[in-house]
Structures are given as C-alpha cells and as structure tokens.
Motif scaffolding. Structure first.
Motif, PDB file in Angstrom:
ATOM      1  N   CYS A 101      -4.326  -5.412  -9.491  1.00 45.12           N
ATOM      2  CA  CYS A 101      -3.937  -4.004  -9.467  1.00 45.12           C
ATOM      3  C   CYS A 101      -3.684  -3.502  -8.050  1.00 45.12           C
ATOM      4  O   CYS A 101      -2.942  -2.531  -7.857  1.00 45.12           O
ATOM      5  CB  CYS A 101      -4.993  -3.147 -10.162  1.00 45.12           C
ATOM      6  SG  CYS A 101      -4.977  -3.338 -11.967  1.00 45.12           S
ATOM      7  N   SER A 102      -4.260  -4.158  -7.038  1.00 48.31           N
ATOM      8  CA  SER A 102      -3.925  -3.822  -5.656  1.00 48.31           C
ATOM      9  C   SER A 102      -2.493  -4.239  -5.346  1.00 48.31           C
ATOM     10  O   SER A 102      -1.767  -3.537  -4.623  1.00 48.31           O
ATOM     11  CB  SER A 102      -4.892  -4.510  -4.689  1.00 48.31           C
ATOM     12  OG  SER A 102      -6.203  -3.994  -4.818  1.00 48.31           O
ATOM     13  N   LEU A 103      -2.064  -5.378  -5.896  1.00 46.42           N
ATOM     14  CA  LEU A 103      -0.658  -5.780  -5.786  1.00 46.42           C
ATOM     15  C   LEU A 103       0.229  -4.751  -6.467  1.00 46.42           C
ATOM     16  O   LEU A 103       1.257  -4.338  -5.912  1.00 46.42           O
ATOM     17  CB  LEU A 103      -0.457  -7.157  -6.415  1.00 46.42           C
ATOM     18  CG  LEU A 103       1.000  -7.598  -6.638  1.00 46.42           C
ATOM     19  CD1 LEU A 103       1.726  -7.767  -5.307  1.00 46.42           C
ATOM     20  CD2 LEU A 103       1.054  -8.899  -7.454  1.00 46.42           C
ATOM     21  N   TYR A 104      -0.165  -4.322  -7.663  1.00 44.87           N
ATOM     22  CA  TYR A 104       0.650  -3.352  -8.399  1.00 44.87           C
ATOM     23  C   TYR A 104       0.782  -2.036  -7.637  1.00 44.87           C
ATOM     24  O   TYR A 104       1.872  -1.435  -7.607  1.00 44.87           O
ATOM     25  CB  TYR A 104       0.053  -3.087  -9.779  1.00 44.87           C
ATOM     26  CG  TYR A 104      -0.110  -4.318 -10.653  1.00 44.87           C
ATOM     27  CD1 TYR A 104       0.645  -5.463 -10.437  1.00 44.87           C
ATOM     28  CD2 TYR A 104      -1.034  -4.334 -11.703  1.00 44.87           C
ATOM     29  CE1 TYR A 104       0.498  -6.588 -11.239  1.00 44.87           C
ATOM     30  CE2 TYR A 104      -1.182  -5.452 -12.509  1.00 44.87           C
ATOM     31  CZ  TYR A 104      -0.426  -6.578 -12.266  1.00 44.87           C
ATOM     32  OH  TYR A 104      -0.579  -7.686 -13.062  1.00 44.87           O
ATOM     33  N   LEU A 105      -0.299  -1.588  -7.030  1.00 43.27           N
ATOM     34  CA  LEU A 105      -0.226  -0.356  -6.237  1.00 43.27           C
ATOM     35  C   LEU A 105       0.785  -0.502  -5.103  1.00 43.27           C
ATOM     36  O   LEU A 105       1.579   0.415  -4.836  1.00 43.27           O
ATOM     37  CB  LEU A 105      -1.599   0.000  -5.665  1.00 43.27           C
ATOM     38  CG  LEU A 105      -2.579   0.741  -6.581  1.00 43.27           C
ATOM     39  CD1 LEU A 105      -3.937   0.875  -5.897  1.00 43.27           C
ATOM     40  CD2 LEU A 105      -2.048   2.120  -6.964  1.00 43.27           C
ATOM     41  N   GLY A 106       0.759  -1.655  -4.445  1.00 46.24           N
ATOM     42  CA  GLY A 106       1.696  -1.886  -3.348  1.00 46.24           C
ATOM     43  C   GLY A 106       3.134  -1.939  -3.816  1.00 46.24           C
ATOM     44  O   GLY A 106       4.037  -1.410  -3.155  1.00 46.24           O
ATOM     45  N   LEU A 107       3.368  -2.577  -4.953  1.00 43.93           N
ATOM     46  CA  LEU A 107       4.729  -2.646  -5.492  1.00 43.93           C
ATOM     47  C   LEU A 107       5.199  -1.273  -5.980  1.00 43.93           C
ATOM     48  O   LEU A 107       6.359  -0.903  -5.777  1.00 43.93           O
ATOM     49  CB  LEU A 107       4.798  -3.664  -6.633  1.00 43.93           C
ATOM     50  CG  LEU A 107       4.588  -5.129  -6.237  1.00 43.93           C
ATOM     51  CD1 LEU A 107       4.616  -6.032  -7.477  1.00 43.93           C
ATOM     52  CD2 LEU A 107       5.646  -5.587  -5.224  1.00 43.93           C
ATOM     53  N   MET A 108       4.304  -0.519  -6.614  1.00 44.02           N
ATOM     54  CA  MET A 108       4.689   0.814  -7.069  1.00 44.02           C
ATOM     55  C   MET A 108       5.004   1.725  -5.889  1.00 44.02           C
ATOM     56  O   MET A 108       5.926   2.550  -5.960  1.00 44.02           O
ATOM     57  CB  MET A 108       3.596   1.402  -7.961  1.00 44.02           C
ATOM     58  CG  MET A 108       3.550   0.767  -9.348  1.00 44.02           C
ATOM     59  SD  MET A 108       2.484   1.622 -10.544  1.00 44.02           S
ATOM     60  CE  MET A 108       0.863   1.113  -9.967  1.00 44.02           C
ATOM     61  N   ARG A 139       3.817   6.635  -6.083  1.00 45.80           N
ATOM     62  CA  ARG A 139       2.591   6.555  -5.285  1.00 45.80           C
ATOM     63  C   ARG A 139       1.402   7.134  -6.039  1.00 45.80           C
ATOM     64  O   ARG A 139       1.420   8.301  -6.446  1.00 45.80           O
ATOM     65  CB  ARG A 139       2.808   7.264  -3.948  1.00 45.80           C
ATOM     66  CG  ARG A 139       3.824   6.541  -3.074  1.00 45.80           C
ATOM     67  CD  ARG A 139       4.115   7.264  -1.766  1.00 45.80           C
ATOM     68  NE  ARG A 139       4.979   6.459  -0.908  1.00 45.80           N
ATOM     69  CZ  ARG A 139       6.305   6.398  -1.025  1.00 45.80           C
ATOM     70  NH1 ARG A 139       6.909   7.125  -1.961  1.00 45.80           N
ATOM     71  NH2 ARG A 139       7.010   5.641  -0.217  1.00 45.80           N
ATOM     72  N   LEU A 140       0.389   6.303  -6.239  1.00 49.28           N
ATOM     73  CA  LEU A 140      -0.817   6.690  -6.963  1.00 49.28           C
ATOM     74  C   LEU A 140      -2.038   6.470  -6.076  1.00 49.28           C
ATOM     75  O   LEU A 140      -2.043   5.576  -5.223  1.00 49.28           O
ATOM     76  CB  LEU A 140      -0.962   5.852  -8.240  1.00 49.28           C
ATOM     77  CG  LEU A 140       0.217   5.861  -9.225  1.00 49.28           C
ATOM     78  CD1 LEU A 140      -0.076   4.905 -10.380  1.00 49.28           C
ATOM     79  CD2 LEU A 140       0.498   7.252  -9.742  1.00 49.28           C
ATOM     80  N   ASP A 178      -8.200   0.862  -5.917  1.00 47.07           N
ATOM     81  CA  ASP A 178      -7.922   2.120  -5.202  1.00 47.07           C
ATOM     82  C   ASP A 178      -7.376   1.822  -3.806  1.00 47.07           C
ATOM     83  O   ASP A 178      -7.309   2.708  -2.964  1.00 47.07           O
ATOM     84  CB  ASP A 178      -9.151   3.006  -5.129  1.00 47.07           C
ATOM     85  CG  ASP A 178     -10.360   2.318  -4.477  1.00 47.07           C
ATOM     86  OD1 ASP A 178     -10.157   1.233  -3.884  1.00 47.07           O
ATOM     87  OD2 ASP A 178     -11.466   2.870  -4.563  1.00 47.07           O
ATOM     88  N   HIS A 179      -6.994   0.563  -3.542  1.00 47.83           N
ATOM     89  CA  HIS A 179      -6.389   0.230  -2.255  1.00 47.83           C
ATOM     90  C   HIS A 179      -5.271  -0.784  -2.490  1.00 47.83           C
ATOM     91  O   HIS A 179      -5.240  -1.471  -3.516  1.00 47.83           O
ATOM     92  CB  HIS A 179      -7.429  -0.339  -1.282  1.00 47.83           C
ATOM     93  CG  HIS A 179      -8.099  -1.587  -1.781  1.00 47.83           C
ATOM     94  ND1 HIS A 179      -9.208  -1.574  -2.592  1.00 47.83           N
ATOM     95  CD2 HIS A 179      -7.799  -2.904  -1.572  1.00 47.83           C
ATOM     96  CE1 HIS A 179      -9.576  -2.804  -2.877  1.00 47.83           C
ATOM     97  NE2 HIS A 179      -8.751  -3.623  -2.284  1.00 47.83           N
ATOM     98  N   ALA A 232      -3.692  -6.335   0.860  1.00 39.47           N
ATOM     99  CA  ALA A 232      -3.514  -6.594   2.290  1.00 39.47           C
ATOM    100  C   ALA A 232      -2.334  -7.537   2.518  1.00 39.47           C
ATOM    101  O   ALA A 232      -2.078  -8.438   1.716  1.00 39.47           O
ATOM    102  CB  ALA A 232      -4.792  -7.209   2.869  1.00 39.47           C
ATOM    103  N   GLU A 233      -1.580  -7.296   3.565  1.00 37.66           N
ATOM    104  CA  GLU A 233      -0.500  -8.167   4.031  1.00 37.66           C
ATOM    105  C   GLU A 233       0.752  -8.133   3.158  1.00 37.66           C
ATOM    106  O   GLU A 233       1.693  -8.879   3.409  1.00 37.66           O
ATOM    107  CB  GLU A 233      -0.972  -9.614   4.167  1.00 37.66           C
ATOM    108  CG  GLU A 233      -2.159  -9.792   5.104  1.00 37.66           C
ATOM    109  CD  GLU A 233      -2.666 -11.229   5.090  1.00 37.66           C
ATOM    110  OE1 GLU A 233      -1.931 -12.128   4.651  1.00 37.66           O
ATOM    111  OE2 GLU A 233      -3.814 -11.433   5.529  1.00 37.66           O
ATOM    112  N   LEU A 234       0.762  -7.274   2.131  1.00 35.42           N
ATOM    113  CA  LEU A 234       1.931  -7.257   1.257  1.00 35.42           C
ATOM    114  C   LEU A 234       3.148  -6.736   2.007  1.00 35.42           C
ATOM    115  O   LEU A 234       4.245  -7.234   1.829  1.00 35.42           O
ATOM    116  CB  LEU A 234       1.659  -6.400   0.013  1.00 35.42           C
ATOM    117  CG  LEU A 234       2.779  -6.398  -1.037  1.00 35.42           C
ATOM    118  CD1 LEU A 234       3.064  -7.802  -1.566  1.00 35.42           C
ATOM    119  CD2 LEU A 234       2.441  -5.466  -2.182  1.00 35.42           C
TER     120      LEU A 234
END
Length: 428
Positions: free
Chosen positions: A401-408, A414-415, A422-423, A426-428
C-alpha cells in the motif's frame, strides 16, 4: 471514435482531441493512464530476478519478454500485504491485494475499494469509461475450504467493500463499450461510421499525422475483424446454452463463446486496453490474465496440468513457461503503447502498467512477498530502468500500500493514507 494525439490538431479550428489539449506537446499536456495485469498462484521463484539498471539491466528467464523495453520498467521485490498473510491460502491472499484492508470469512463478502478504482473515481469523470475491468477467465462461485468466498479469488478490482467490479470476459462486449456499439450499430463497422469525417480530417493535417491516422484506423480495423468473429461465436454459444437450458457461465471455453485459444484472448484484451488508452476513452484498466485457483490450460506451452495444479510445482520448467507467457502479455501491451507517439514521447511514457501476482511461491503458498513489475514513466514522474529490492527491510518499509500511495500521487490522486499505509514507498 476518439482520436489519438496528432500534432496538427491544436491548430485546426473545430477539431479537437482529448490527448492533444494544448499546443505545447509536453508530457504535462497528456493524460496519465494506469493499468494492472494479474496472474494468480505465483511465479517460478528461481527464475524471477533482475539486477543492474538502465541499459545494463539484466533480466531473468521469466522476465526476458521485457528485454526490448527494459529501460522503461521497474522490478520491485520484497513487498507484501500483511493483512493477507496468516489468513489461509488463495482467496485470503487475493481479496485485498489492491486494497490492503482486513476482510472477512463467511457468507457476506467484505474487502475494500481497490486502488485502481480509487484512481478511477478521481480521473474517470474526464473519460467515456471511468475504468475497464477485464478478465480472460470466468469467476468462481461458492467458498474455498478456508471459508473465504471464491469471489476474493476471482476479482481484483473492488468498487466498494462489499462489491467487486464485474469482470468483462468477452472481447466483443469490451470493444462495444469502448466504441459505443449498441443495437444495429454492431452490424456497421466503426470505420464506416466515421469514414467521411476521417477523409475530411486527413486533408487538413500534416503528412506525418496522415500516416499516424492511417496506422490508427488500420489497427482499429484489425481488432474489429477479430471481434466480429468472436461476437458471432458468442451469439452461437448463447443459442446453444438456451437450447440446453443452461446458463452460459456454467459452460466451459469455447462452448461459452470465449476464444478457444488463450493467446488470442489475452492479446485482444491487451489490444482493447491499448486503444482505450490511446484514444483517451479510459485512463484506468485492469486485466485478470489468470485468476487465483486458475483452471486455464496451456497446450501451446506443452503443459499438461491446469494453471493451479502446475503452480504446486512452481520451480518446474512447465510453470516457468506459464509465468513467462503471462509476462509476455505485459510486454506486448507495453510495446504497443510504446509504439504510439504522443508529443515527444509515447503513450507508454505517460502510463504505468503494473504486473503482479497474489503470492511468490505457489508450492508453499507463500505471500510474504509478491512479484511486482511496472512499465512506463507516468510523464516522467516515475523513474524507470531500476530494481527496487525491499527484501530484508522491516514490515513497515515494504508495504504494497506504500507503493500504491506513491503511484496514486503520480496519478494526481493524493491521500493521507491507504489500506495499511500512511507513508510512501522509499526510493520510488
């Protein structure tokens, strides 16, 4: 028919294209697209690796189909969905793959809105279809021995906690929805319906755009010819089902009207997604190539067992061929998008395709990490040509879900949090 990006269009009064909204031709001018391709039951663990970066990126045997576009892919290792571990095998490992929320056993299904549908809810109002949700295999009914509904194994896109988005399995219906075919319109070629306007447009655009337009119309016609045959097969299947007094979904391929050759089925679904992205009819798509607990057969790969059974010997050459075949569909779709010019780049450059499975090892039913590959750079917002390895990191540092947040974020959605994260990764 919506037009692909043509450099001549912004300067022509009365002619417009969703993908050519400005005259700048910069990446920021073009829509961003997101797609998910899913294969159930894991991969061959011995043949899933990559090392290096950029032009020096080395790919394993299973990832080899991505070689022509390796500079535009990321191989991401070590991520997992903690809420899907320790709950049982198969449905419990799949039902919240794209949402990361807790879900429940029993008669009432309860998962969570998947990240592709979160994106669709934000960007879908700008397109004819908020999203395309496709599959190459029928969903299952009933319950798994773990007391989780088989609906969890059959769907990855969820519009709400208790409602998966229905999968469209028939290429003809997916094509019709893309080009607004209905009723008697299905008996008339899409190209015939726009022939006069296409000829008028061709006289007003540059020679380069004339070539692009001709290639686009030709690609639509190639897909349409295959669709016409499959529509006839589906109509015959419905007649047979009615004659036998059986619901169509209870019949097996090809008696159910789906393409007998899985290779043709998968490619056509990818073609339809490509057309949807190119013409900006949709910006979000998901495709289940093989569901969890898949019963697909692969005689063209010289594999005798069905997908699920073969996954229980996941280090075998047979199962490696199955995994490589499905990676080949990602490669095919990515290369199709990369052959579509859009400004100074391509449609792939303004997209992100994500390939994943619900577990890493089918033999062990191990989902403590899952295989993930992305293709496309989202208008330069996503650096590519890399291997991101989170193996050995803490659980908090390797959340899907951290990957998903970065892709979104990169899809301009932005969520503060999503699922169990909730973060951002890293490095994406």
């Amino acid at each position: 028919m919506a037009l692909p990006w043509l450099e001549s269009l912004p300067g022509l009064g009365g002619v417009s294209s969703a993908s050519a909204a400005t005259e700048t031709g910069t990446a920021a001018s073009f829509p961003k697209r997101f797609g998910v391709l899913f294969m159930g039951c894991g991969v061959n663990p011995d043949q899933w690796w990559a090392k290096g970066e950029g032009s020096q990126l080395e790919l394993s045997k299973t990832l080899a189909p991505l070689e022509p576009i390796k500079g535009k892919v990321n191989v991401i290792n070590g991520l997992f969905n903690k809420k899907a571990t320790g709950q049982g095998i198969h449905p419990a490992q799949t039902g919240n793959l794209l949402s990361g929320v807790p879900f429940q056993k029993g008669a009432i299904i309860h998962s969570g809105t998947s990240m592709d549908q979160v994106i669709a809810n934000h960007v879908g109002q700008d397109t004819l279809q908020p999203s395309m949700v496709l599959a190459c295999e029928q969903p299952m009914t009933g319950y798994h021995e773990s007391n989780f509904s088989n609906a969890y194994s059959s769907h990855i896109s969820w519009q709400s906690a208790d409602s998966p988005v229905p999968n469209e399995m028939y290429p003809s219906l997916a094509f019709d929805s893309l080009f607004e075919n209905s009723g008697s319109q299905r008996n008339i070629s899409v190209l015939d319906r726009v022939k006069d306007r296409a000829e008028q447009l061709s006289r007003r655009i540059s020679a380069t755009d004339q070539e692009k337009l001709a290639e686009y119309l030709s690609s639509v016609r190639d897909v349409e010819k295959s669709i016409e045959r499959m529509r006839a097969d589906k109509d015959k299947a419905e007649t047979r089902a009615n004659d036998k007094g059986r619901p169509l979904f209870t019949m097996k391929r090809p008696d159910n009207g789906m393409p007998e050759d899985l290779r043709e089925h998968a490619r056509l679904m990818c073609d339809i997604i490509a057309l949807g992205f190119q013409t900006d009819k949709t910006r979000v798509a998901s495709l289940i190539l093989a569901r969890d607990l898949s019963s697909l057969y692969y005689p063209f790969l010289d594999v005798r067992e069905a997908h699920h059974g073969a996954s229980h010997n996941d280090t075998s050459e047979s199962y490696e061929r199955i995994a490589r075949f499905h990676l080949g569909q990602l490669a095919y779709l990515a290369k199709r998008l990369d052959e579509m010019p859009e400004g100074e780049g391509t449609v792939l450059d303004n997209s992100c395709l994500m390939f994943m499975s619900n577990m890493f090892s089918g033999t062990k039913h191990d989902n403590s990490r899952v295989p993930v590959v992305t293709a496309g750079g989202l208008s330069g917002d996503l650096k590519t040509g890399r291997v991101l390895d989170f193996s050995g990191h803490s659980d908090d540092e390797r959340k899907l879900c951290s990957l998903y947040l970065g892709l979104m974020d990169r899809m301009d959605v932005r969520l503060d949090h999503f699922g169990d994260a909730d973060h951002r990764l890293a490095e994406l």
